[in-house]
Write a protein that holds these residues in place. Sequence first.
Motif, PDB file in Angstrom:
ATOM      1  N   LEU A  62       0.829  -1.203   0.000  1.00  0.00           N
ATOM      2  CA  LEU A  62       0.000   0.000   0.000  1.00  0.00           C
ATOM      3  C   LEU A  62       0.867   1.257   0.000  1.00  0.00           C
ATOM      4  N   MET A  63       1.999   1.215   0.714  1.00  0.00           N
ATOM      5  CA  MET A  63       2.921   2.353   0.691  1.00  0.00           C
ATOM      6  C   MET A  63       3.447   2.581  -0.718  1.00  0.00           C
ATOM      7  N   ALA A  64       3.883   1.486  -1.348  1.00  0.00           N
ATOM      8  CA  ALA A  64       4.458   1.600  -2.684  1.00  0.00           C
ATOM      9  C   ALA A  64       3.431   2.159  -3.660  1.00  0.00           C
ATOM     10  N   ARG A  65       2.185   1.712  -3.544  1.00  0.00           N
ATOM     11  CA  ARG A  65       1.155   2.175  -4.469  1.00  0.00           C
ATOM     12  C   ARG A  65       0.828   3.643  -4.236  1.00  0.00           C
ATOM     13  N   ALA A  66       0.828   4.066  -2.962  1.00  0.00           N
ATOM     14  CA  ALA A  66       0.568   5.473  -2.678  1.00  0.00           C
ATOM     15  C   ALA A  66       1.679   6.333  -3.265  1.00  0.00           C
ATOM     16  N   LEU A  67       2.931   5.902  -3.101  1.00  0.00           N
ATOM     17  CA  LEU A  67       4.061   6.692  -3.574  1.00  0.00           C
ATOM     18  C   LEU A  67       4.167   6.668  -5.102  1.00  0.00           C
ATOM     19  N   SER A  68       3.709   5.583  -5.731  1.00  0.00           N
ATOM     20  CA  SER A  68       3.888   5.491  -7.180  1.00  0.00           C
ATOM     21  C   SER A  68       3.141   6.618  -7.902  1.00  0.00           C
ATOM     22  N   THR A  69       2.004   7.023  -7.341  1.00  0.00           N
ATOM     23  CA  THR A  69       1.233   8.105  -7.960  1.00  0.00           C
ATOM     24  C   THR A  69       2.005   9.425  -7.921  1.00  0.00           C
ATOM     25  N   THR A  70       2.555   9.748  -6.744  1.00  0.00           N
ATOM     26  CA  THR A  70       3.249  11.033  -6.641  1.00  0.00           C
ATOM     27  C   THR A  70       4.594  10.990  -7.368  1.00  0.00           C
ATOM     28  N   LEU A  71       5.237   9.839  -7.383  1.00  0.00           N
ATOM     29  CA  LEU A  71       6.507   9.738  -8.106  1.00  0.00           C
ATOM     30  C   LEU A  71       6.276  10.001  -9.594  1.00  0.00           C
ATOM     31  N   GLN A  72       5.155   9.500 -10.091  1.00  0.00           N
ATOM     32  CA  GLN A  72       4.835   9.738 -11.499  1.00  0.00           C
ATOM     33  C   GLN A  72       4.623  11.226 -11.738  1.00  0.00           C
ATOM     34  N   LYS A  73       3.977  11.889 -10.785  1.00  0.00           N
ATOM     35  CA  LYS A  73       3.765  13.342 -10.906  1.00  0.00           C
ATOM     36  C   LYS A  73       5.113  14.071 -10.924  1.00  0.00           C
ATOM     37  N   GLU A  74       6.020  13.652 -10.057  1.00  0.00           N
ATOM     38  CA  GLU A  74       7.322  14.308  -9.942  1.00  0.00           C
ATOM     39  C   GLU A  74       8.200  14.051 -11.156  1.00  0.00           C
ATOM     40  N   LEU A  75       8.223  12.816 -11.629  1.00  0.00           N
ATOM     41  CA  LEU A  75       9.231  12.433 -12.620  1.00  0.00           C
ATOM     42  C   LEU A  75       8.662  12.147 -14.005  1.00  0.00           C
ATOM     43  N   GLY A  76       7.328  12.169 -14.131  1.00  0.00           N
ATOM     44  CA  GLY A  76       6.742  12.111 -15.459  1.00  0.00           C
ATOM     45  C   GLY A  76       6.658  10.752 -16.124  1.00  0.00           C
ATOM     46  N   GLN A 282      20.200  10.572  -7.015  1.00  0.00           N
ATOM     47  CA  GLN A 282      19.871  11.866  -6.393  1.00  0.00           C
ATOM     48  C   GLN A 282      18.487  12.338  -6.817  1.00  0.00           C
ATOM     49  N   LYS A 283      18.198  12.134  -8.116  1.00  0.00           N
ATOM     50  CA  LYS A 283      16.910  12.541  -8.624  1.00  0.00           C
ATOM     51  C   LYS A 283      15.789  11.790  -7.882  1.00  0.00           C
ATOM     52  N   LEU A 284      16.006  10.503  -7.693  1.00  0.00           N
ATOM     53  CA  LEU A 284      15.013   9.684  -7.005  1.00  0.00           C
ATOM     54  C   LEU A 284      14.879  10.102  -5.544  1.00  0.00           C
ATOM     55  N   GLU A 285      16.029  10.364  -4.906  1.00  0.00           N
ATOM     56  CA  GLU A 285      16.016  10.758  -3.499  1.00  0.00           C
ATOM     57  C   GLU A 285      15.164  12.011  -3.316  1.00  0.00           C
ATOM     58  N   GLY A 286      15.392  12.980  -4.219  1.00  0.00           N
ATOM     59  CA  GLY A 286      14.608  14.222  -4.165  1.00  0.00           C
ATOM     60  C   GLY A 286      13.125  13.951  -4.362  1.00  0.00           C
ATOM     61  N   ALA A 287      12.828  13.063  -5.319  1.00  0.00           N
ATOM     62  CA  ALA A 287      11.422  12.762  -5.617  1.00  0.00           C
ATOM     63  C   ALA A 287      10.745  12.092  -4.434  1.00  0.00           C
ATOM     64  N   PHE A 288      11.483  11.224  -3.743  1.00  0.00           N
ATOM     65  CA  PHE A 288      10.904  10.571  -2.561  1.00  0.00           C
ATOM     66  C   PHE A 288      10.650  11.585  -1.461  1.00  0.00           C
TER      67      PHE A 288
END
Lengths: 336, 495
Positions: A62-76, A282-288
């Motif tokens: 559930l954590m991964a699924r919640a984060l996947s939405t915002t990660l997509q917003k951040e990184l396209g 680094q890009k991922l760290e920022g996105a998280f």
Amino acid sequence: MKLRKISYLAMVVVLVLSIFTGCASGAKQGDNASAAPAAGNDYPKQPVTIVVPYAAGGGADLMARALSTTLQKELGQPFIVSNKPGGSGAIGMAEVARSKEDGYTLILTSVGAATITPNNSDVGYTNKEFAPIAQVADIPLMLAVKADSPFKTVQEVFDYAEKNPGKLTYGTAGAGLIQNVSMEGLLMEMNKRGLFTHVPFNGGAEAVSALMGGQTDFAIAIATEIIPQMKSGQFRALAVSTAERYTETPDVPTFKESGYNYEVGVWYGFAAKAGTPDAVLQKLEGAFQKSLQDPEVIETFKKINQPIAFMDSKSFTEKWMSSFEKFKAVVAELNK
Amino acid sequence: MFELVDVLSLSNILFNLAGVVIGIIFGAIPGLTATMGVALFLPFTFGMDPVASFALLLGIYVGGIYGGSITAILIKTPGTPSSAATVLDGYPLAEQGKAMESLSMATIASFIGGILSCVALILLSPQLAKIALSFGPAEYFAVGLFGLSIVAALSSGNLLKGLLSALFGLLIATVGMDPVTGAMRFTFGNINLTGGIDFVSALIGMFAVSEVFSKLETINADTGMSGLKGVKGKIVGAKILASNTVNFLRSSIIGTIIGIIPATGSGVASWLAYNEAKRASKHPEQFGKGAFEGVAASEAANNAVTGGALVPLLTLGIPGDVVTAVMLGALMIQGLTPGPLLFTENRGVVTGIYVMLILANIFMLLVGLLGINAFVKILKVPTNILMPIVLMLCFVGAYAINNRISDIGLALLMGIVGYLFNKVDIPVPPMLLGIILQPIIEANFRRAMTISHGDISTFVTRPISLVFILISVGSFFWPIISGYIKRRKNGSAVA
């Protein structure tokens, strides 16, 4: 002709169902499309796969699924969750350990799969195959007794056990899990192995229900499993494994306060294959970091009882690597 | 009453119906299980209100447990583990041309089991929760032993072969992580074996893949049709239903209780109910050759697990099986904490869950009965078209459980084992029972011994454990004794 009609029908059914099961397995396009070595600037150019080494519907999933939405917003690019359960998380970990160093396959791992399982047996990876990116959550452990137990403090539990070594039993979610290994580590450090008798159950829920039914004397379990039972008056938590008192339970003292060097948590964090370019990490760290400030993510984590605890790549790496070494020694002693 | 109006909104009813239909499809296909359906649709419920979310999930749960019986009866491949016992009599009935009667019996039995367990859930939750808590490791071990004792009854006359099969099941279930020390056993360094033999993949292999192999032998080369007779008859008659009243009740009670005890599950329930029905029957020799009682017992019991499993989930916050573990996640996502507080703070949600569970059972009955005409059309599909589809679904299903290619290999391997077992007349059900019960028996025996500090008398000094151990001994020897008595009575005339 009737027969032809039926076989058409059958074909359609099969097609629809294969699509279904395709979805069920969390479509893993990310694995197949071969990526050019990412310099980092244009990352991500294609969908990223997040391997969750636990079953769908669980906390990590559930954590991964919640984060996947915002990660997509951040990184396209889409972040696709792929569940690879089994072997206490080892199967998913081993798969990422074998993946490419391009940042297109990430893992949401946890303390056990990262620092204990590989020390317990040869599972095809150690701590060297991973580049930790960010810790996202950290849940403390609690020592709890039944509400009608004579023990009021953690000191009393230890004092009683000193006089009756091995008599008290404690239940945990399972053998070789952090709840068990960390407690045995503490006893080893105090030079008091065998003070308590360990009873491993199959998951935290079983350990909790055994304590509730009076089958065991106390439980070492994650805070989120104990707190609901505390609120309903069934359990009394005697100590929590945080450095400072845990915000959710300000009345419960820490182990440290009682003089026991027991500071441990069930953490969750993301990692890529070791050797992934720094720019990508680094890009991922920022996105998280950004994702964990998103109101929807905060809301979801709250609902599933996962306390957000962001930790940057540097501190997270240190934590991972030092716990790995610490538990290596404990597990070696336990398996003697 | 206001609550009821809110709960029974059109959208909730539609979600519930959709859930039942989805569940039946997931249940009917070998490899796709109720658990998978609930887990897969969980993310869709994040945005819904709690009652709507449970309308959908409970629909899938109930439909999924029922759906397994359809393929169990029609093509001898149980869609889910919980319908494995249905195969024993459901398929012989289909072979006799009684597919529709058999399917309708399964549907009605599922409905009765489901509804009775709802009643138990609604009226007796707090009292029943105490049963769940009184079960410690010693009691689990005794129940596991009891389950294993029915091997004798499942051995269809040859006890030695039945025991062989059960021992094989027990043996392969020890592969993987030792439940007490965490050490690896029989994994030979293969990481895919660390999690053990996947139970559902093994089931798919033993029942479905092996059946495809067997069918290959009987396909008539000219028409491609197997020897299955045409479908005649209608739904099961009132007379047969009435004669099963006690059976329905007994099986539903067994199912509900097994559901309440955490970590046992619907697979165990259907076998226990099947065995009890056989033992109580006036003509136990009919079992395995097409007895309606067998279908009724298995299906009533496995659907009765649904209501039972919700008892510890809602009252204690402890999931009774994998499906309810996913539902625990669904409740928490909605910001609800199961346990005693749920009943005081969120009374409306609890009422909603009750209503949706009842409604799901009603929809299951309607969809099931209306669908029978469509389901039996499977029998008209020529075997040479149907069997490759079944085989493909088996492999897709085996893969989908853990997203692991190695599980397809396992299903194939177990298919070969099942086929060879059939060839030499070794019954397969005892092996399945061994695989289901091994983790319960071994881990709990060792836990109980740890807790008692090595004193084995714990199993006979704890009353519930003692009772189950005595029943196990009786149950194991009963078929042998009753057979002996019968032979004595009939004298040499039959021999």
